[in-house]
Design a protein around this motif. Structure first.
Motif, mmCIF file in Angstrom:
data_model
loop_
_atom_site.group_PDB
_atom_site.id
_atom_site.type_symbol
_atom_site.label_atom_id
_atom_site.label_comp_id
_atom_site.label_asym_id
_atom_site.label_seq_id
_atom_site.Cartn_x
_atom_site.Cartn_y
_atom_site.Cartn_z
ATOM 1 N N ALA A 184 0.913 -1.181 0.059
ATOM 2 C CA ALA A 184 -0.200 0.061 -0.052
ATOM 3 C C ALA A 184 0.809 1.476 -0.048
ATOM 4 O O ALA A 184 1.969 1.266 0.739
ATOM 5 C CB ALA A 184 -0.921 -0.037 1.243
ATOM 6 N N ILE A 185 0.616 2.375 -0.841
ATOM 7 C CA ILE A 185 1.483 3.363 -0.876
ATOM 8 C C ILE A 185 0.431 4.724 -0.828
ATOM 9 O O ILE A 185 -0.661 4.590 -1.079
ATOM 10 C CB ILE A 185 2.160 3.441 -2.103
ATOM 11 N N GLY A 187 -2.242 2.577 6.751
ATOM 12 C CA GLY A 187 -1.751 1.423 6.391
ATOM 13 C C GLY A 187 -0.668 1.285 5.315
ATOM 14 O O GLY A 187 -0.105 0.228 4.915
ATOM 15 N N ALA A 188 -0.341 2.382 4.650
ATOM 16 C CA ALA A 188 0.900 2.509 3.558
ATOM 17 C C ALA A 188 2.171 2.134 4.331
ATOM 18 O O ALA A 188 2.605 2.318 5.548
ATOM 19 C CB ALA A 188 1.023 3.870 3.319
ATOM 20 N N ALA A 189 2.970 1.345 3.442
ATOM 21 C CA ALA A 189 4.229 0.969 3.730
ATOM 22 C C ALA A 189 5.374 1.717 3.148
ATOM 23 O O ALA A 189 6.463 1.517 3.349
ATOM 24 C CB ALA A 189 4.518 -0.444 3.558
ATOM 25 N N ASN A 231 7.202 6.955 11.146
ATOM 26 C CA ASN A 231 6.146 6.566 10.524
ATOM 27 C C ASN A 231 6.360 4.787 10.371
ATOM 28 O O ASN A 231 5.540 4.032 9.789
ATOM 29 C CB ASN A 231 5.619 6.959 9.365
ATOM 30 N N ASN A 232 7.633 4.336 10.529
ATOM 31 C CA ASN A 232 8.273 3.198 10.193
ATOM 32 C C ASN A 232 7.707 2.601 8.708
ATOM 33 O O ASN A 232 7.042 1.751 8.757
ATOM 34 C CB ASN A 232 7.488 2.139 10.942
ATOM 35 N N LEU A 233 8.147 3.189 7.852
ATOM 36 C CA LEU A 233 7.946 3.015 6.364
ATOM 37 C C LEU A 233 9.072 3.510 5.531
ATOM 38 O O LEU A 233 9.922 3.937 5.820
ATOM 39 C CB LEU A 233 6.514 3.736 5.909
ATOM 40 N N PHE A 234 8.775 3.075 4.300
ATOM 41 C CA PHE A 234 9.692 3.638 3.180
ATOM 42 C C PHE A 234 9.521 4.840 2.347
ATOM 43 O O PHE A 234 8.348 4.917 2.638
ATOM 44 C CB PHE A 234 9.803 2.153 2.200
ATOM 45 N N ALA A 242 8.807 -6.629 4.658
ATOM 46 C CA ALA A 242 8.610 -7.111 5.862
ATOM 47 C C ALA A 242 9.207 -6.360 7.089
ATOM 48 O O ALA A 242 8.876 -6.445 8.303
ATOM 49 C CB ALA A 242 9.273 -8.603 6.074
ATOM 50 N N ARG A 243 10.139 -5.324 6.706
ATOM 51 C CA ARG A 243 10.886 -4.486 7.617
ATOM 52 C C ARG A 243 9.704 -3.850 8.240
ATOM 53 O O ARG A 243 9.988 -3.198 9.459
ATOM 54 C CB ARG A 243 11.817 -3.707 6.890
#
Length: 273
Positions: A144-145, A166-168, A196-199, A246-247
């Motif tokens: 999800a972006i 829910g975006a990663a 935000n723990n995302l890329f 998964a990170r």
């Protein structure tokens, strides 16, 4: 999942920028990228320090040449392309700075830049009407972006909305210039990844347009704020990286910022002034 940001020198003008961007999307897709991000208003010169009514002639509808190219490349390669256009709305005299997400050629999201500067040589309020909706999150299959646009990186509320939905991956098309801003620019994008723990994938312009010298630094950042891949300072480039989604799950378990939030203590954030 492999992601790519396209860094582009747009000084050559609209037709040339479209052709070069199409070739760079092809290059990214051939390299295995499933998500490709274009810079802010990639097909036209960006706004100059002094408001210029002639600039409005560069605007186009959502189904204009820029997005037609982005949608066609998205469909041809079976990938996601996040485009960015100077949108002429259906209402005469109303324009937006707009990001469009195409998944397999299908338009899945239209996000209009909601925070507009009128400072530091970027009089965007003169040209664009601010969008009235929060950033959307799009399921592109592998992840999800969500997208925010350039100046909006100064507003952590927006990337937090994307993460809470829910975006990663956060994509950020930008047009950022001036050497003093470069370090702040990177600090902010790295911080968005961390809290935000995302890329974070960022695509910037490069090269001189009038008095502005766009510094590039298009990059992919990880959820620990690290630079995974970064473009050189030499012009057009595809900067790509493999990211381990998964990170994101692992970091959100080991650093449970969302669990520990206290929205009951933040009502002031939604108040003006």
């Amino acid at each position: 999942m492999r992601v790519a940001a396209i860094q582009l020198d747009t000084a050559g003008g609209h037709p040339d920028a479209l052709d070069r961007t199409a070739r760079l999307i092809d290059e990214a897709a051939a390299d295995g990228a499933g998500l490709v991000l274009l810079p802010e208003l990639f097909a036209v010169p960006f706004v100059q320090p002094d408001p210029d009514p002639e600039y409005f002639r560069l605007a186009e509808p959502l189904d204009g040449p820029s997005n037609v190219m982005a949608a066609e490349r998205s469909r041809r390669h079976g990938i996601t392309v996040v485009s960015s256009v100077f949108e002429a709305s259906a209402t005469p005299g109303v324009y937006h700075n707009t990001a469009c997400t195409y998944v397999g050629g299908e338009l899945r999201s239209v996000y209009r830049k909601s925070h507009l500067p009128f400072s530091n040589g970027f009089p965007e309020k003169f040209y664009f009407r601010p969008g009235q909706a929060e950033p959307e999150v799009v399921d592109i299959g592998a992840a999800a972006i969500g997208t925010i646009i350039c100046y909006e990186r100064h507003f952590p509320e927006l990337s937090r909305i994307v993460a809470l939905k829910g975006a990663a991956v956060l994509t950020v098309p930008v047009a950022s210039a001036s050497a003093p801003m470069r370090e702040v620019f990177q600090l902010e994008l790295r911080a968005h990844g961390i809290f935000n723990n995302l890329f974070v994938v960022c695509a910037n312009r490069i090269g001189r347009e009038g008095p502005k010298d766009y510094f590039g630094t298009s990059a992919v950042y990880g959820p620990d704020g690290e630079i995974i891949a970064q473009a050189a300072d030499t012009g057009d480039e595809v900067v790509a990286a493999d990211i381990d989604l998964a990170r994101v799950t692992a970091r959100r378990e080991s650093r449970p910022f969302f669990r520990d939030r206290r929205p009951d203590l933040y009502p002031r954030l939604a108040q003006p002034g």
